[in-house]
Scaffold this active site. Structure first.
Site, PDB file in Angstrom:
ATOM      1  N   SER A 191       0.846  -1.193   0.000  1.00  0.00           N
ATOM      2  CA  SER A 191       0.000   0.000   0.000  1.00  0.00           C
ATOM      3  C   SER A 191       0.878   1.238   0.000  1.00  0.00           C
ATOM      4  CB  SER A 191      -0.902   0.018   1.237  1.00  0.00           C
ATOM      5  OG  SER A 191      -1.435   1.322   1.406  1.00  0.00           O
ATOM      6  N   HIS A 205      -1.002  -1.204  -4.365  1.00  0.00           N
ATOM      7  CA  HIS A 205      -2.311  -0.967  -3.761  1.00  0.00           C
ATOM      8  C   HIS A 205      -2.438   0.535  -3.504  1.00  0.00           C
ATOM      9  CE1 HIS A 205      -5.865  -2.132  -1.344  1.00  0.00           C
ATOM     10  NE2 HIS A 205      -5.488  -1.167  -0.516  1.00  0.00           N
ATOM     11  N   ASP A 215      -4.703   3.513  -2.175  1.00  0.00           N
ATOM     12  CA  ASP A 215      -5.838   3.790  -1.294  1.00  0.00           C
ATOM     13  C   ASP A 215      -6.449   5.148  -1.609  1.00  0.00           C
ATOM     14  OD1 ASP A 215      -6.062   1.505   0.500  1.00  0.00           O
ATOM     15  OD2 ASP A 215      -4.027   2.040   1.129  1.00  0.00           O
ATOM     16  N   MET A 265      -9.313   7.718  -0.683  1.00  0.00           N
ATOM     17  CA  MET A 265     -10.256   8.081   0.387  1.00  0.00           C
ATOM     18  C   MET A 265     -10.825   9.463   0.110  1.00  0.00           C
ATOM     19  SD  MET A 265      -8.117   6.890   3.752  1.00  0.00           S
ATOM     20  CE  MET A 265      -7.094   5.396   3.751  1.00  0.00           C
ATOM     21  N   HIS A 287      -8.114   0.874  -4.402  1.00  0.00           N
ATOM     22  CA  HIS A 287      -9.043   0.574  -3.313  1.00  0.00           C
ATOM     23  C   HIS A 287      -9.872   1.822  -3.051  1.00  0.00           C
ATOM     24  CE1 HIS A 287      -9.565  -0.542   1.226  1.00  0.00           C
ATOM     25  NE2 HIS A 287     -10.697  -0.585   0.549  1.00  0.00           N
ATOM     26  N   MET A 302     -12.218   3.821  -1.283  1.00  0.00           N
ATOM     27  CA  MET A 302     -12.943   4.095  -0.041  1.00  0.00           C
ATOM     28  C   MET A 302     -13.703   5.404  -0.225  1.00  0.00           C
ATOM     29  SD  MET A 302      -9.945   2.815   2.509  1.00  0.00           S
ATOM     30  CE  MET A 302      -8.694   2.996   1.238  1.00  0.00           C
ATOM     31  N   MET A 310     -11.539  -6.589   4.451  1.00  0.00           N
ATOM     32  CA  MET A 310     -10.764  -5.641   5.260  1.00  0.00           C
ATOM     33  C   MET A 310     -10.470  -6.240   6.632  1.00  0.00           C
ATOM     34  SD  MET A 310     -10.063  -2.914   3.545  1.00  0.00           S
ATOM     35  CE  MET A 310      -9.414  -1.913   4.890  1.00  0.00           C
ATOM     36  N   GLY A 317      -1.496   1.653   9.359  1.00  0.00           N
ATOM     37  CA  GLY A 317      -0.832   1.461  10.643  1.00  0.00           C
ATOM     38  C   GLY A 317      -1.706   0.955  11.780  1.00  0.00           C
ATOM     39  N   ASP A 377      -6.425  -6.704   3.795  1.00  0.00           N
ATOM     40  CA  ASP A 377      -5.856  -5.355   3.842  1.00  0.00           C
ATOM     41  C   ASP A 377      -6.017  -4.776   5.234  1.00  0.00           C
ATOM     42  OD1 ASP A 377      -5.047  -2.755   3.339  1.00  0.00           O
ATOM     43  OD2 ASP A 377      -6.813  -2.236   2.131  1.00  0.00           O
TER      44      ASP A 377
HETATM   45  C1  DX5 Z   1      -6.691   1.293   5.269  1.00  0.00           C
HETATM   46  C2  DX5 Z   1      -6.132   1.032   3.900  1.00  0.00           C
HETATM   47  C3  DX5 Z   1      -4.988   0.088   3.905  1.00  0.00           C
HETATM   48  C4  DX5 Z   1      -3.776   0.583   4.646  1.00  0.00           C
HETATM   49  C5  DX5 Z   1      -2.912  -0.574   5.007  1.00  0.00           C
HETATM   50  O1  DX5 Z   1      -7.827   2.085   5.160  1.00  0.00           O
HETATM   51  O2  DX5 Z   1      -7.136   0.477   3.085  1.00  0.00           O
HETATM   52  O3  DX5 Z   1      -4.645  -0.261   2.583  1.00  0.00           O
HETATM   53  O4  DX5 Z   1      -3.022   1.499   3.905  1.00  0.00           O
HETATM   54  O5  DX5 Z   1      -1.863  -0.097   5.779  1.00  0.00           O
HETATM   55  P1  DX5 Z   1      -1.157  -1.024   6.869  1.00  0.00           P
HETATM   56  O6  DX5 Z   1      -0.564  -2.178   6.158  1.00  0.00           O
HETATM   57  O7  DX5 Z   1      -0.139  -0.107   7.448  1.00  0.00           O
HETATM   58  O8  DX5 Z   1      -2.213  -1.434   7.856  1.00  0.00           O
HETATM   59 ZN    ZN Z   2      -6.482  -0.407   1.150  1.00  0.00          ZN
END
Ligand code: DX5
Ligand code: ZN
Length: 230
Positions: free
Chosen positions: A9, A34, A36, A38, A73, A75, A152, A160, A186
């Site tokens: 990610s 990956h 993300d 948002m 991804h 969101m 998820m 994190g 994920d």
């Molecule tokens: C969370 C994201 C993940 C996140 C994963 O909302 O969808 O993809 O970046 O990060 P780690 O591996 O640090 O949990």
């Molecule tokens: Zn993600």
């Protein structure tokens, strides 16, 4: 079950030098990136949108074996709205949330019409059963069939966080019913949590902090792959 795919990610990378971070991690053995997305509505955070994806696309070649795949991804509150933007930006896989739409099958079809593969994601609180009518569709019409399911393992919104092992029965149930399905996990994945995820049957592994925060990302990527392969 399907082959292991390691998808770091980029949320955990240095956004100030995003293109070179992407190249570096592919060089370290990553399969997919990956990404993300948002929107501050579906989740309480904002990241990047299609314009940034457009800018990093030329830095990463997508090869015939799928290496360099942009795994987006989404969101976002209105997944139908951004499909064409991400297709144009060079997205390869558009993974939207089940919780964000009332018409998941239609959304899959729209994604396929755009030329991208379609994924469908569920949050930790969403039961896996909601996906069965979609995955069991016997019409044989591939346009409406997802190419991947994302289970998820944290509440979406932030990198994190701590891996939620309680989500593993959902992965195991999916794997038992659909031996060939790409199942992505994920959130909180890394060397200490990959064992249970692989055991449950996940084959597409997202890891942000564990990969980008590592001294030797190459070693972590190889370790994750080796554990899924077993
Ligand atoms: C969370 C994201 C993940 C996140 C994963 O909302 O969808 O993809 O970046 O990060 P780690 O591996 O640090 O949990
Ligand atoms: Zn993600």
């Amino acid at each position: 079950s399907p082959k292991p795919i390691i998808a770091p990610s980029i949320l955990a990378s240095d956004f100030g030098k995003l293109a070179s971070e992407c190249q570096r991690i592919i060089g370290d053995g990553a399969d997919w990136l990956h990404i993300d997305i948002m929107d501050g509505h579906f989740v309480p955070n904002i990241t990047i949108g299609a314009p940034v994806v457009t800018c990093i696309r030329p830095a990463i070649e997508k090869t015939a074996d799928g290496k360099g795949t942009f795994d987006c991804h989404m969101m976002v509150a209105k997944p139908e709205e951004w499909i064409s933007d991400f297709a144009k930006a060079g997205g390869d896989l558009y993974c939207f949330h089940y919780e964000a739409t009332t018409k998941p099958r239609e959304c899959i079809k729209l994604v396929h019409d755009s030329g991208m593969k379609a994924g469908i994601a569920i949050k930790p609180g969403t039961p896996v059963d909601v996906l069965f009518p979609i995955l069991d569709d016997s019409s044989g019409d591939k346009d409406y069939y997802p190419d991947m399911v994302l289970v998820m393992t944290v509440e979406p919104g932030f990198g994190g966080q701590k891996f939620q092992e309680g989500c593993m029965p959902k992965v195991a149930e999916l794997r038992a019913k659909y031996p060939e399905l790409d199942i992505e996990v994920d959130g909180g994945l890394g060397p200490s949590t990959i064992g249970v995820a692989a055991e449950a049957g996940a084959n597409v592994i997202v890891a942000g902090t564990a990969v980008f925060g590592a001294k030797d990302p190459k070693e972590v990527i190889a370790m994750l792959r080796g554990t899924v392969e077993k």
